[in-house]
Structure formats: structure tokens, C-alpha cells
Design an enzyme around this catalytic site. Structure first.
Site, PDB file in Angstrom:
ATOM      1  N   GLU A  74     -11.241  -4.849   1.411  1.00  0.00           N
ATOM      2  CA  GLU A  74     -10.505  -5.624   0.407  1.00  0.00           C
ATOM      3  C   GLU A  74     -11.371  -6.728  -0.194  1.00  0.00           C
ATOM      4  O   GLU A  74     -11.229  -7.118  -1.343  1.00  0.00           O
ATOM      5  CB  GLU A  74      -9.249  -6.229   1.046  1.00  0.00           C
ATOM      6  CG  GLU A  74      -8.077  -5.269   1.161  1.00  0.00           C
ATOM      7  CD  GLU A  74      -8.182  -4.288   2.315  1.00  0.00           C
ATOM      8  OE1 GLU A  74      -9.287  -4.113   2.886  1.00  0.00           O
ATOM      9  OE2 GLU A  74      -7.148  -3.671   2.647  1.00  0.00           O
ATOM     10  N   ASN A  87      -4.774  -2.054  -4.659  1.00  0.00           N
ATOM     11  CA  ASN A  87      -5.973  -2.157  -3.821  1.00  0.00           C
ATOM     12  C   ASN A  87      -5.800  -1.285  -2.582  1.00  0.00           C
ATOM     13  O   ASN A  87      -6.315  -1.586  -1.515  1.00  0.00           O
ATOM     14  CB  ASN A  87      -6.215  -3.625  -3.439  1.00  0.00           C
ATOM     15  CG  ASN A  87      -7.664  -3.882  -3.019  1.00  0.00           C
ATOM     16  OD1 ASN A  87      -8.517  -2.996  -3.116  1.00  0.00           O
ATOM     17  ND2 ASN A  87      -7.937  -5.073  -2.532  1.00  0.00           N
ATOM     18  N   ASP A 120       0.820  -1.218   0.000  1.00  0.00           N
ATOM     19  CA  ASP A 120       0.000   0.000   0.000  1.00  0.00           C
ATOM     20  C   ASP A 120       0.855   1.270   0.000  1.00  0.00           C
ATOM     21  O   ASP A 120       0.525   2.255  -0.668  1.00  0.00           O
ATOM     22  CB  ASP A 120      -0.946   0.019   1.215  1.00  0.00           C
ATOM     23  CG  ASP A 120      -2.209  -0.787   0.929  1.00  0.00           C
ATOM     24  OD1 ASP A 120      -2.202  -1.566  -0.051  1.00  0.00           O
ATOM     25  OD2 ASP A 120      -3.188  -0.640   1.688  1.00  0.00           O
ATOM     26  N   ASP A 126     -10.945  -2.497  11.852  1.00  0.00           N
ATOM     27  CA  ASP A 126      -9.972  -3.455  11.321  1.00  0.00           C
ATOM     28  C   ASP A 126      -9.557  -4.478  12.366  1.00  0.00           C
ATOM     29  O   ASP A 126      -9.521  -5.681  12.120  1.00  0.00           O
ATOM     30  CB  ASP A 126      -8.737  -2.722  10.792  1.00  0.00           C
ATOM     31  CG  ASP A 126      -9.017  -2.067   9.442  1.00  0.00           C
ATOM     32  OD1 ASP A 126     -10.105  -2.331   8.880  1.00  0.00           O
ATOM     33  OD2 ASP A 126      -8.166  -1.319   8.961  1.00  0.00           O
ATOM     34  N   LYS A 174       0.557  -6.531   1.758  1.00  0.00           N
ATOM     35  CA  LYS A 174      -0.173  -5.260   1.676  1.00  0.00           C
ATOM     36  C   LYS A 174       0.225  -4.351   2.841  1.00  0.00           C
ATOM     37  O   LYS A 174       0.397  -3.151   2.656  1.00  0.00           O
ATOM     38  CB  LYS A 174      -1.678  -5.526   1.697  1.00  0.00           C
ATOM     39  CG  LYS A 174      -2.533  -4.311   1.414  1.00  0.00           C
ATOM     40  CD  LYS A 174      -3.974  -4.736   1.224  1.00  0.00           C
ATOM     41  CE  LYS A 174      -4.789  -3.710   0.461  1.00  0.00           C
ATOM     42  NZ  LYS A 174      -5.006  -2.475   1.153  1.00  0.00           N
ATOM     43  N   HIS A 191      -5.114  -9.157   3.278  1.00  0.00           N
ATOM     44  CA  HIS A 191      -4.060  -9.336   4.279  1.00  0.00           C
ATOM     45  C   HIS A 191      -4.596  -9.653   5.670  1.00  0.00           C
ATOM     46  O   HIS A 191      -4.068 -10.506   6.377  1.00  0.00           O
ATOM     47  CB  HIS A 191      -3.187  -8.086   4.324  1.00  0.00           C
ATOM     48  CG  HIS A 191      -3.945  -6.807   4.551  1.00  0.00           C
ATOM     49  ND1 HIS A 191      -3.510  -5.815   5.375  1.00  0.00           N
ATOM     50  CD2 HIS A 191      -5.151  -6.365   4.075  1.00  0.00           C
ATOM     51  CE1 HIS A 191      -4.369  -4.822   5.387  1.00  0.00           C
ATOM     52  NE2 HIS A 191      -5.378  -5.131   4.601  1.00  0.00           N
ATOM     53  N   ARG A 192      -5.667  -8.971   6.058  1.00  0.00           N
ATOM     54  CA  ARG A 192      -6.134  -9.145   7.441  1.00  0.00           C
ATOM     55  C   ARG A 192      -6.763 -10.518   7.660  1.00  0.00           C
ATOM     56  O   ARG A 192      -6.728 -11.049   8.766  1.00  0.00           O
ATOM     57  CB  ARG A 192      -7.123  -8.042   7.832  1.00  0.00           C
ATOM     58  CG  ARG A 192      -6.482  -6.687   7.783  1.00  0.00           C
ATOM     59  CD  ARG A 192      -7.046  -5.684   8.753  1.00  0.00           C
ATOM     60  NE  ARG A 192      -6.396  -4.411   8.501  1.00  0.00           N
ATOM     61  CZ  ARG A 192      -5.177  -4.095   8.919  1.00  0.00           C
ATOM     62  NH1 ARG A 192      -4.483  -4.943   9.648  1.00  0.00           N
ATOM     63  NH2 ARG A 192      -4.641  -2.937   8.620  1.00  0.00           N
TER      64      ARG A 192
END
Ligand code: DC
Length: 649
Positions: free
Chosen positions: A346, A94, A51, A318, A418, A393-394
Site C-alpha cells: 500500500e 488499492n 477491498d 503482513d 480496507k 491500514h496495517r
């Protein structure tokens, strides 16, 4: 397509210290404001990830000089509000933070730009921001679907000042993009938020970062924000980026589930990031939490297990994903509310989390803006097909916690770049996996006897990996599949219906302990073991034998392929003559007639095939201890391996 995956070993505990990578949210804001500012800014501890790379690439295309100084430091040459390149095509992957904030800045910058991203970025809404910018006279066009990227921005006359409206209930990034861009107009402007503003803590980060660059926004509640006239960004000289509080959540949860103490450094009591409040949620679940100015430390509950909670997660959107997987290890259900924004990230994170949590046996209820997770009753099996990560990613990071239950396969783990490129290495550094003693060696070397003896001495589990190849050969024979038919053999290997008992092995219900030792099946085992697809099919099956308190595994590639992180690796061998004698004695004891010479020739042939094959050939790996048992008793061999394992050798 070859599926890319990582298998995380089952974990016993987690403790240690993690120095966090820089915050994504702060990094991208600081980069943009340093670029827009007057003067040069040295940015320290910047997050190095996809990112931020997208943001740096974009700024360079806009003519901003961004120098890398090494060790996560960069020097940004500010352009005082005027990008040197008045025309550019920007690809932003993204990276939502980069896309929204650059849209704001470029809409007011007076050039001709296009902004595109990956397919998912083109499904993430941006209409609310575009509507707000159009009120100022910005000329922004949708190149694809109405209200979604990609965008084209053309030069236009910007109407200065006055009152603007922006919606705040879908994503706070629209307000952030607008606020950060407004100082480019130089006149007093007021922004009114329509609807209930979500993710306020991210707006606090925006305001704090703008203040660092000399622009003070006046705020009335969370509905009205006023930029005074004449303000422009000025470099503060040096800016250090805080650690990423969302990234901290995985480690804080590890400490809570795995006993701890686990300390993260880079965020703490004084952090500007809202996600540090994730630690409060863990405390509500029963974890012990301590904080310093620049660190947070968690440990498991003093007594009993974590317990489920019912929480409004508006302020920690998040990090709340990490609560959903922590819930797997809590007593009772966990309900996370006010998380509608998950659906436009995402991926549709509510749907994705529900699907993957169900794979682990959790009962999941989902709604437009909530998720409720009821953990599986007892210890749960993880799926051989793995956890899918949706290029998010998360999802990859929060599901890694499930390794506390069992070996866990995570598909396409590369998506962590990311925001956290070395996540899995950091994860491994603070987790203690179930230990493995790997014993490899040729046929009839006595490794099976030594391994089984070791396992019972230590009270550990035992994996006779050769039995899986033997079972595959036998199951093929029964199904009428030839041992050289790779695809069919691999399908059989993947679907083996086996139950390993104390002294029995059942294949589809039949006791086959003797049948798989038969000489013909032994030869078949050696043939199917040379097929790469069969080895792939049996990999996960072997890894799930690793359970607390430990595993002793014997085979040919235990230390090199199946358990490369084994605590102790042994290459156990003996001269081929001694091995032939041992096999001969075994057969005679079982009442099977045999003579030594054919056994010797057969062993030689099998050694040859096992060591010459192209995949996972039998050979002593560099990090294995050599144990030649030609002149040793079983007891001597066992005690040698035990002493190596005590030394951690
Ligand atoms: O250890 P064993 O004799 O039971 O093994 C049977 C066959 O399976 C042998 O030919 C080697 C092969 N094998 C293998 O390739 N990899 C393993 N980890 C274990 C056995």
C-alpha cells in the site's frame, strides 16, 4: 484541510476475546471463484471492507449477481467461466488481491475491459503477471507506465496448454492470479516459477480455495504447478471464510504486551493462512501462546519482558509489521529479514515503518529487505503531531500497540476500513486504559481543591486544565499577542514551555504559579479559552497527563471533550454567592485586599462567557454526576467522588 485523527488512551492491560473479521485473502479468492464457478455459492463470514467491496462492485459490473443475505453472508450466482458483460471499466481502488486476480481471469475471458485503481495502485507493479498472461496470447496493454496499472484487456485468441513462466520473487499475487485464471482455458497447463517464490503460505490459500471449488492443482515443490485438463470450477454450495490471520496479529501482540490472556476466535491450529505463524514469532519473543482448532490465545511472559528476535519473515510478510511495533516493548533489538515485498505494498512499508518508529524514539536501521528496531531506553513520549498512516491500514493498526507507552495520536485512522472497519472499537473492547476521574464545573466551585485532594488520596496524577488556559493568556501577554488573535494565540498555546512541579508551575523557566491566578490573567484565560484553535492546540497536551495508575482532571470539558471515556464524570458546582465567598476568603488569606461584590459580578460574567461560548461550553453533560457543594465540606465532596469512582459511576 482539517486533520482527521484518533487519540488512543494509554493502556494498562489487554485481555478478553475477539471474534475476527473474515480473512481478506480468502474472501476475495472465494468471491472470484464463486463467480467463475458453475452454480450458486453461499459465502458466509465474508469480510466486509473496502477491498472486498471493490471486488463485489467489479463482479457486479461484469454481470455477476451477488446478493447480500445479511450478517456477513452473500449468495454469488456463478457464471460458469463466462462473464455476461463482455465490456466493462473496473475501478479497484488499492485492492491488490482484486486487481491481480481479476487481471488473470479477464485476460482469459475474451472481453474488452479496463482496470484502474487509486494513484498508489498505479505504482504497484503488475508486469510479471502481464508477461505470463501474454505467453498464452492475452492482449493486455499498459494505459500508463509500462509494467504498472492501469490496464486495458482486449479479446484475443488464447493459446491453450503448455508450459508458462511467472516470476515469484516480487509478489506471490502474480502466481495466484495466474493459477486462479487457468481453469478457464480447460486444458492442461504447467506454470513454472522463476526465482525464489515468496509468501508461499498465500499460494497455499490459493490452492486450498481452488480445491474447495473442485480444481486440484498438482504441485512439485514450489517451482512447478500443473492444472490437469478438463477442470472447471464447481460451486461447493456453502463456503465459510476463516477469520483474518493478519488482523489477528494486532490482538495477539496486545495480549503479549498487555498481559492477556487475549484470545482471537476464527483462526487456530487448523488455519490455512500462513500468518497464524505470527504467534510462533511472539512465542520466540517470550510470550505465552496456546492454540485450539479455531482459536489462539496469548499472554505476557511469565517473568520479565518480551525480548528482541532476529527473524526471517518471508512466510509472514503482513503480520511481520506487527512485530516491528511489538519490538518497542521488548528488551534488545529486533531484526526482521526478507521483507523486500514491503516496499511494493500500500506504501513503501519499510520506509514508512522506519519513519514512524523513529518518531517514538526507536533507533531504526533499514535496508532493501530488512528492518532493525532498537526500542527507546525508558518510557517514551508519543509525538503530538501523531503517527502518519500513508493510507495503509496495517500501519494504523500495528502502531496502535504503542498506546501501551502513552496517549497516542494516529492520523487518518479511517484507512483501516480496507480490511477491518471496526478495528478501533474492537481494540477498545479488549484494552483497559488508564482510568480518569473528570471533574468539571464553574470557576471557584472548589473543584481544583477537590480534584487535587482526590489525586493525592488515590496516588494518581493531577491535571489542572484551567492552568493551561491561564498559562496561554500569560504567555500571550508576555509575547505582546492580544487575546483575540486566534492564530497567534493558538501558536503560543501549542508551543508553551511548561513544567508542572509539585507546587510550582514554570513557564519558560519562570515560576508563575501566582502570576497566572491574577484577576486580569483570569479574565484573559476565559477569553483565550473561547477560541477553537486554542482548544485544539491544547487537546493533546491535556491528554498526555493521563499516565498510570490514573488521572484526576479538572476543568470545563474534561468529561465531554478531553476524556470522554472517563471512568467517573462529575459536574461540581456551588451557588454563585458561596463561590464568591470562597474566592474572597482565599484572596484575604493570601493578603490580597478584596471585596465580595466585584468578585460576585466577575464570577457571573465568567460563568456567562464559559457557558455561552460556541466550543466546549461549560455545561453538565448527561453522563456526569452532579455534585452541589454549596453545603458540603471539602472532605464530604472528596468522599462522594471516591464512592462514585469505586462504583464505576
Ligand atoms: O478553572 P480555571 O478558573 O483555572 O480556568 C481558567 C479559565 O479557563 C476559565 O475561564 C475557563 C477556562 N477553562 C476552559 O475553558 N476549559 C477547561 N477545561 C479549563 C478551564
Amino acid at each position: 484541510m482539517v486533520m482527521d485523527f484518533v487519540d488512543l488512551p494509554p493502556l494498562l492491560s489487554a485481555k478478553g476475546v475477539v471474534r475476527l473479521p473474515g480473512s481478506k485473502s480468502i474472501s476475495n479468492r472465494v468471491l472470484l471463484l464463486a463467480a467463475l464457478a458453475d452454480g450458486q455459492t453461499e459465502v458466509r463470514d465474508l469480510l466486509e471492507s473496502d477491498d472486498t467491496a471493490r471486488m463485489i462492485d467489479a463482479l457486479r459490473l461484469l454481470g455477476v449477481v451477488v446478493e447480500s443475505l445479511g450478517d456477513r453472508a452473500y449468495r454469488v450466482h456463478g457464471v460458469a467461466g463466462k462473464f455476461p458483460c463482455r465490456q466493462a471499466e473496473l475501478f479497484l481502488g488499492n485492492a491488490g488481491t482484486a486487481f491481480r486476480s481479476l487481471t488473470g481471469a479477464l485476460a482469459l475471458a475474451g472481453g474488452h475491459y479496463t482496470l484502474t485503481g487509486v494513484a498508489r495502485m498505479h505504482e504497484r507493479p503488475i508486469g510479471d503477471l502481464v508477461d505470463a498472461l501474454r505467453q498464452l496470447g492475452a492482449d493486455i496493454r499498459y494505459l500508463g507506465n509500462e509494467k504498472f496499472p492501469p490496464l486495458e484487456i482486449r479479446p484475443s485468441a488464447i493459446r491453450s496448454g503448455g508450459v508458462l513462466q511467472v516470476r515469484g520473487d516480487l509478489s506471490s499475487q502474480f502466481l495466484t492470479g495466474l493459477l486462479m485464471a487457468l481453469p478457464l482455458t480447460g486444458v492442461e497447463t504447467t506454470v513454472e516459477v522463476v526465482g525464489d517464490l515468496i509468501s508461499q503460505p498465500y499460494i497455499e490459500i490459493t490452492l486450498a480455495t481452488m480445491a474447495r471449488f473442485g480444481v486440484q492443482v498438482e504441485r512439485q515443490g514450489w517451482q512447478r504447478f500443473t492444472l490437469p485438463a478438463g477442470h472447471a470450477y464447481r460451486s461447493p454450495g456453502v463456503v465459510s471464510v476463516e477469520g483474518d490471520a493478519s488482523s489477528a496479529s494486532y490482538f495477539l501482540a496486545l495480549g503479549a504486551i498487555g498481559g492477556g490472556p487475549l484470545r482471537v476466535e476464527g483462526v487456530g491450529r487448523d488455519s490455512v493462512q500462513g500468518d497464524v505463524r505470527f504467534a510462533d514469532a511472539l512465542a520466540l519473543m517470550g510470550a505465552r501462546v496456546e492454540r485450539g482448532p479455531n482459536w489462539i490465545e496469548t499472554a505476557g511472559p511469565l517473568q520479565g519482558k518480551l525480548h528482541g528476535i532476529d527473524l526471517d519473515c518471508k512466510h509472514i510478510p503482513d503480520a511481520a509489521m506487527t512485530l516491528a511495533t511489538t519490538a518497542l516493548f521488548a528488551e534488545g533489538a529486533t531484526t526482521l529479514r526478507n521483507i523486500a515485498s514491503w516496499r511494493v505494498k500500500e506504501t513503501d512499508r519499510i520506509a514508512a515503518m522506519a519513519t514512524e518508529l523513529r518518531k517514538l524514539g526507536a533507533a531504526v536501521e533499514e535496508g532493501a529487505d530488512f528492518i532493525r528496531v532498537t526500542p527507546p531506553h525508558s518510557s517514551f513520549l508519543t509525538p503530538p503531531a501523531g503517527i502518519d498512516t500513508y493510507d495503509d491500514h496495517r500501519i494504523a493498526m500495528c502502531f496502535s500497540l504503542a498506546a501501551f507507552a502513552n496517549t497516542l495520536r494516529i492520523n487518518d485512522p479511517g484507512c483501516v476500513t480496507k480490511t477491518f472497519p471496526d478495528f478501533f472499537a474492537r481494540f477498545a473492547a479488549v484494552t483497559q486504559p488508564v482510568p480518569v476521574i473528570a471533574i468539571d464545573g464553574p470557576s471557584a466551585s472548589g473543584k481544583g481543591t477537590v480534584a487535587a485532594r482526590l489525586a493525592s488520596t488515590l496516588g494518581w496524577h493531577y491535571l489542572d486544565s484551567g492552568a493551561l488556559y491561564r498559562l496561554t493568556a500569560l504567555a500571550c501577554r508576555r509575547a505582546g499577542v492580544t487575546w483575540d488573535d486566534e492564530a497567534a494565540t493558538a501558536t503560543i498555546a501549542a508551543g508553551l514551555d511548561v513544567v508542572f512541579g509539585e507546587n510550582s508551575i514554570r513557564l519558560s523557566g519562570d515560576e508563575v504559579n501566582d502570576a497566572i491566578r491574577d484577576e486580569e490573567i483570569s479574565s484573559g484565560a476565559s477569553q483565550v479559552a473561547a477560541l477553537p484553535a486554542v482548544r485544539d492546540a491544547l487537546l493533546f497536551r491535556q491528554r498526555v497527563f493521563r499516565r498510570a495508575p490514573g488521572l484526576v482532571a479538572d476543568g470545563r470539558d474534561m468529561g465531554s471533550v478531553v476524556f470522554p471515556d472517563a471512568l467517573t464524570k462529575v459536574f461540581l458546582t456551588a451557588s454563585v454567592e458561596v463561590r464568591a465567598e470562597r474566592r474572597h476568603k482565599q484572596l484575604i488569606e493570601k493578603g490580597i485586599a478584596a471585596s465580595i461584590l466585584p468578585l460576585l459580578l466577575d464570577l457571573r460574567e465568567r460563568d456567562q462567557r464559559d457557558s455561552q461560548r460556541s466550543v466546549a461550553p461549560l455545561q453538565q453533560s448527561e453522563d456526569a454526576n452532579l455534585l452541589d457543594t454549596t453545603d458540603l465540606t471539602i472532605e464530604q465532596a472528596v468522599s462522594q467522588v471516591l464512592s462514585w469512582s469505586k462504583q464505576g459511576a
